[in-house]
Structure formats: C-alpha cells, structure tokens
Design an enzyme around this catalytic site. Sequence first.
Site, PDB file in Angstrom:
ATOM      1  N   ALA A 194     -24.064 -31.836 131.020  1.00 22.62           N
ATOM      2  CA  ALA A 194     -24.565 -32.476 132.230  1.00 22.62           C
ATOM      3  C   ALA A 194     -25.829 -31.806 132.758  1.00 22.62           C
ATOM      4  O   ALA A 194     -26.573 -32.411 133.531  1.00 22.62           O
ATOM      5  CB  ALA A 194     -23.487 -32.472 133.304  1.00 22.62           C
TER       6      ALA A 194
ATOM      7  N   GLY B 275     -29.088 -30.088 127.021  1.00 19.79           N
ATOM      8  CA  GLY B 275     -28.612 -30.360 125.679  1.00 19.79           C
ATOM      9  C   GLY B 275     -28.993 -29.231 124.739  1.00 19.79           C
ATOM     10  O   GLY B 275     -29.951 -28.490 124.992  1.00 19.79           O
TER      11      GLY B 275
ATOM     12  N   HIS C 214     -15.633 -35.508 122.885  1.00 20.83           N
ATOM     13  CA  HIS C 214     -15.545 -35.016 124.258  1.00 20.83           C
ATOM     14  C   HIS C 214     -15.751 -33.508 124.223  1.00 20.83           C
ATOM     15  O   HIS C 214     -15.066 -32.803 123.482  1.00 20.83           O
ATOM     16  CB  HIS C 214     -14.183 -35.347 124.864  1.00 20.83           C
ATOM     17  CG  HIS C 214     -14.049 -34.926 126.288  1.00 20.83           C
ATOM     18  ND1 HIS C 214     -12.823 -34.737 126.888  1.00 20.83           N
ATOM     19  CD2 HIS C 214     -14.976 -34.623 127.227  1.00 20.83           C
ATOM     20  CE1 HIS C 214     -13.005 -34.347 128.150  1.00 20.83           C
ATOM     21  NE2 HIS C 214     -14.310 -34.278 128.359  1.00 20.83           N
ATOM     22  N   ASP C 215     -16.700 -33.007 125.001  1.00 18.24           N
ATOM     23  CA  ASP C 215     -17.057 -31.593 124.882  1.00 18.24           C
ATOM     24  C   ASP C 215     -15.884 -30.664 125.137  1.00 18.24           C
ATOM     25  O   ASP C 215     -15.769 -29.607 124.491  1.00 18.24           O
ATOM     26  CB  ASP C 215     -18.248 -31.245 125.789  1.00 18.24           C
ATOM     27  CG  ASP C 215     -18.092 -31.701 127.225  1.00 18.24           C
ATOM     28  OD1 ASP C 215     -16.983 -32.104 127.639  1.00 18.24           O
ATOM     29  OD2 ASP C 215     -19.111 -31.663 127.962  1.00 18.24           O
TER      30      ASP C 215
ATOM     31  N   THR D 111     -20.106 -26.857 133.981  1.00 19.57           N
ATOM     32  CA  THR D 111     -20.377 -27.709 135.138  1.00 19.57           C
ATOM     33  C   THR D 111     -19.078 -28.010 135.875  1.00 19.57           C
ATOM     34  O   THR D 111     -19.009 -27.967 137.105  1.00 19.57           O
ATOM     35  CB  THR D 111     -21.038 -29.022 134.683  1.00 19.57           C
ATOM     36  OG1 THR D 111     -22.252 -28.709 134.004  1.00 19.57           O
ATOM     37  CG2 THR D 111     -21.326 -29.917 135.863  1.00 19.57           C
TER      38      THR D 111
ATOM     39  N   ASN E 277      -9.133 -31.299 136.374  1.00 14.30           N
ATOM     40  CA  ASN E 277     -10.569 -31.076 136.566  1.00 14.30           C
ATOM     41  C   ASN E 277     -10.804 -30.368 137.892  1.00 14.30           C
ATOM     42  O   ASN E 277     -10.309 -30.801 138.933  1.00 14.30           O
ATOM     43  CB  ASN E 277     -11.318 -32.410 136.592  1.00 14.30           C
ATOM     44  CG  ASN E 277     -11.564 -32.984 135.220  1.00 14.30           C
ATOM     45  OD1 ASN E 277     -10.734 -32.855 134.341  1.00 14.30           O
ATOM     46  ND2 ASN E 277     -12.689 -33.630 135.043  1.00 14.30           N
TER      47      ASN E 277
ATOM     48  N   GLY F  31     -19.730 -21.588 129.191  1.00 12.53           N
ATOM     49  CA  GLY F  31     -20.684 -20.734 129.887  1.00 12.53           C
ATOM     50  C   GLY F  31     -20.035 -19.745 130.822  1.00 12.53           C
ATOM     51  O   GLY F  31     -20.533 -18.630 131.010  1.00 12.53           O
TER      52      GLY F  31
END
Length: 497
Positions: free
Chosen positions: A11, A14, A237-238, A260, A297, A406
């Site tokens: 998001a 890339g 899907h990541d 994110t 989420n 991350g």
Amino acid sequence: MATMVAADLGAQSGRVAVGRFDGSRLEVETVHRFANVPVRVSGVLRWDVLSLFDGMLHGLRVAARDAGRVESVGVDSWAVDFGLLDRRGHLLQNPVHYRDTRRAAAVDRVLAEVSARELYERTGIQLMPINTVFELAAMVAESDPVLDVADRLLMIPDLFHFWLSGTTVSEYTNATTTQCLDARSRAWAGDLLERLGVPGELLPDVVEPGTKLGPMLPDVAGEAGLANIMIVAGATHDTASAVAAIPFTSPQSVFISAGTWSLVGVEVPVPRIDDATYAANLTNEGGVAGTMRVLRNVTGLWLLHECRRAWEREGAAVSFEQLVAEAADEPPLRSLFDPDDQSLAGPGVTRRIAELCAATGEPVPETRAAVVRATLESLALKHAQTIDLVRDATGVSPSVVHVVGGGARNESLCRWTASASLLPVVAGPVEATEIGNLLVQGIALGEIGSLEEARQIAHDSFPFETYDPEVNALWQEARARFDALTSADGQLTEVEA
C-alpha cells in the site's frame, strides 16, 4: 540453481526481488523499489495501477540484466481492491482505493439485505467497510455505468498477472478476502451476490496458490528483456505469502504480519466459523496447501507513515528509523490510544491522535518523539489485546509470537509487543512477503516439495531475532489502562474504515 522473481505491491510502495534457490537455501535480493501513490480524482481515491505496472516492468528489466536466466515471475499485493475489464480485456478505470469513503456508506444497505451473521456464516470474513463486497454493492446502489460494460473483475495481483500472461483467473488466497467467496465450498457465493444485485458472471474461475498461469506474453517479455518465463499465481495475498515464509516453532504459535496493517492470528487446517469467532469479528483467510488463517486486522504502521508525511509537508524531512530512535528517549507508556479508533482513519493523523488522547483523559503527546512513542506502544498493546482475543475465540494457547514484515526490523515494536503480551517474540524474516512469494513459486516449479519444506528453507536461509518479555508493574498497569480505553473493541459495530 532456480532463479525466480517476486513483485510485491504494498500500500506504500512496490518491490521487485530476485530469488536464487540452490536446492537447500534461498537468497533474496531486492533489485528495485518504487512508490505507490494513490490519486484522488473527481472526489474518488484511486490506485495508479499503470504507474505500478511500469515500476514492476522496470524491476523486471533490472532482474533480467542482473540475474540472467529467470524461470518464473509472480505478483502479490494487498487485498480487497480490484480492476474491471471490458470484453476486450481493457481496464475500464483505475481501481478504487479501499480507504475511499463510498464503501462505508454501503455497509448498512448490504446488511439490510444479508444479515451480518449470514454474511459471516457464509464467507467467514471479518466485517470491515473496506471489503470488496461493499464496493460492489455501492456500485450497484449508484447504478454505476461501469458495471454495464464490465466483463471481468480481477483482484490487483490477478490484474497484473493478466497483463503479464493474458490469463484471467482469481487466485484463492486473495479471493477469500473479498467477502464474496464461500469459506467452506471455496466457490463464489453467487446466491448472496445475486441478492445484492452484483453480477456474478464478473467473477473468474478460482485457482489454487502455486498455479502456473502460462508463459509471459511476448510483447511484455520483449520489453522486460526476458524469455521463456512462466507466470505463477503464488499466494497472491501478501499476508498469505508472508505467513507461508514463517517457520513456526510450535503449532501454538501466533503470527503478526506487521506493516501498513498488523494482521494478528493463527494458522489452522479448516475455517473457524462459530459464535466465538463471529463475536470477536475474526476473519478466515485462505492460505497455502489448504491452510486457513484466523486473524484480526489491526491498524498498523500506516499511522506512523501518515504522521511522517505530515511532518515532511511541514518541512521536517526525517527517516522512519530516526523517528523510532527519537522515541526511545521518551518517558515510557505515558500516552495511550486505540490505533483502531475510527477517528484515525481520515487525514490529519497527528492532530487526531492528540484529540483522541485528550478525549479519553490520556496525556496529549506534545512532541514528534512523544507521538511516535505513543503510537508504537499503543500498537504493541493492541497486538497483545488481539492475541488474547484470538486465543479466547479459537482455543489456541499461544507460546510464542512470530513477527514478520517491516515491523520485524523495528526493535522497539518487537520488544514492546513481547512485554505487552508476556510472550517471547521471534522477529523475522523481515522480507517475508517476497520470500513467501518466491517459495510458493518454487513449489509450483517442482523445486520445493511442500509448504513444510519451504518453511524449513526459510528457517535455514534467513536471520531471526528473539525478544523476551519484560515483566513489570509498568506494563501491567498500561495494559489495564489500554483495556479500559478500548473496552468496546471487538464488537461488530466497531470496524476499521
């Protein structure tokens, strides 16, 4: 030596990475990064997918130059968003961003036709206004003329795979996030879509993760400088890719894919759809090799990225790493807030954090470092709270937390998540999404025998860091404060926007 390329579309940005597998270890090199900047046009927030495709092509050219022969390419991305094609395969408009406000307005209309419980019972998906079903329902309600000429709906990675191979399919792991797929039959819930007026013929065939889609189209291969390339729909899907790269130390492990968003959950063999998971608003997302991810989420590091952008607009260009370093010197656990509070979904996050703290009686963070410290500590506490929610709903008794993505390189977030949850945190691999993408490609090519073998390869190939919890009264008091601040969390009326 097998050489594969992963295009990971996030998001915020890339990446294109080259993976080299020698039969026992995987080496991964990110060869190109490019920004993902949404654009607001005529009041609608959209993804600039043509710019993203151009960035990916540049990365493929770098991969071709640096890696020589490449066997396969696969794309993964965020979930829920889609593009619409006409019967000639032309993209009709840039995909709408999941943070656009139109979806939230459609929730009540959908639930008036299909109850929240029925929708959950069929799809197993967490009720969130960002879900694909609400965007489709909004288009129907507005008689959007694009639906009249649309021939195919493709999720973002499926769209990119179509541009690479000419094949129109929907890969399973991303399809499950739409709230349009029946969780048990693993087929589109056509009867539900019909009740909402959504044309079911838009939805293509669903394929399993690790499906070979076919060779790269000649014109794309020529532009990228590649030849004889197989396009593979891995775990598109990541989060599915990231979890495929986790070498779980125990079947009682919890994962947090921290970026994110923070996706907090457990891996199970079958969907968990019952009163407990419905009340907890947990989602069932498809994984690799028949697995399911039962998770929640949580708004993640997007909050800090939004703050950083605001400070940059004010003339303070500062790196993410510097912000985290500054926060380390701030007093601990002074200001807490709920990262999922709906007031934080819009612009002006720094101001909204201050207003939220003031409204709940928490000290208002006055400095940049104080805002960062409050955000990271609140995320850590939210992680812990969500782990407990997943534990209570599923019966899994977590013994360790695996943090990937991350957030795994953010030592403060990992340490504080350990202390908030009273569980050891194993951080890594950092680039789990790229790694999982490449590992599933390796399975598709026959280079890797199974998901279990792929995870062992990840264990042997990449570094990990373990953080033990700091058990003290300060964290215990903070958890009690945080629970009081978020006492209504988990109810279906409080969904992320």
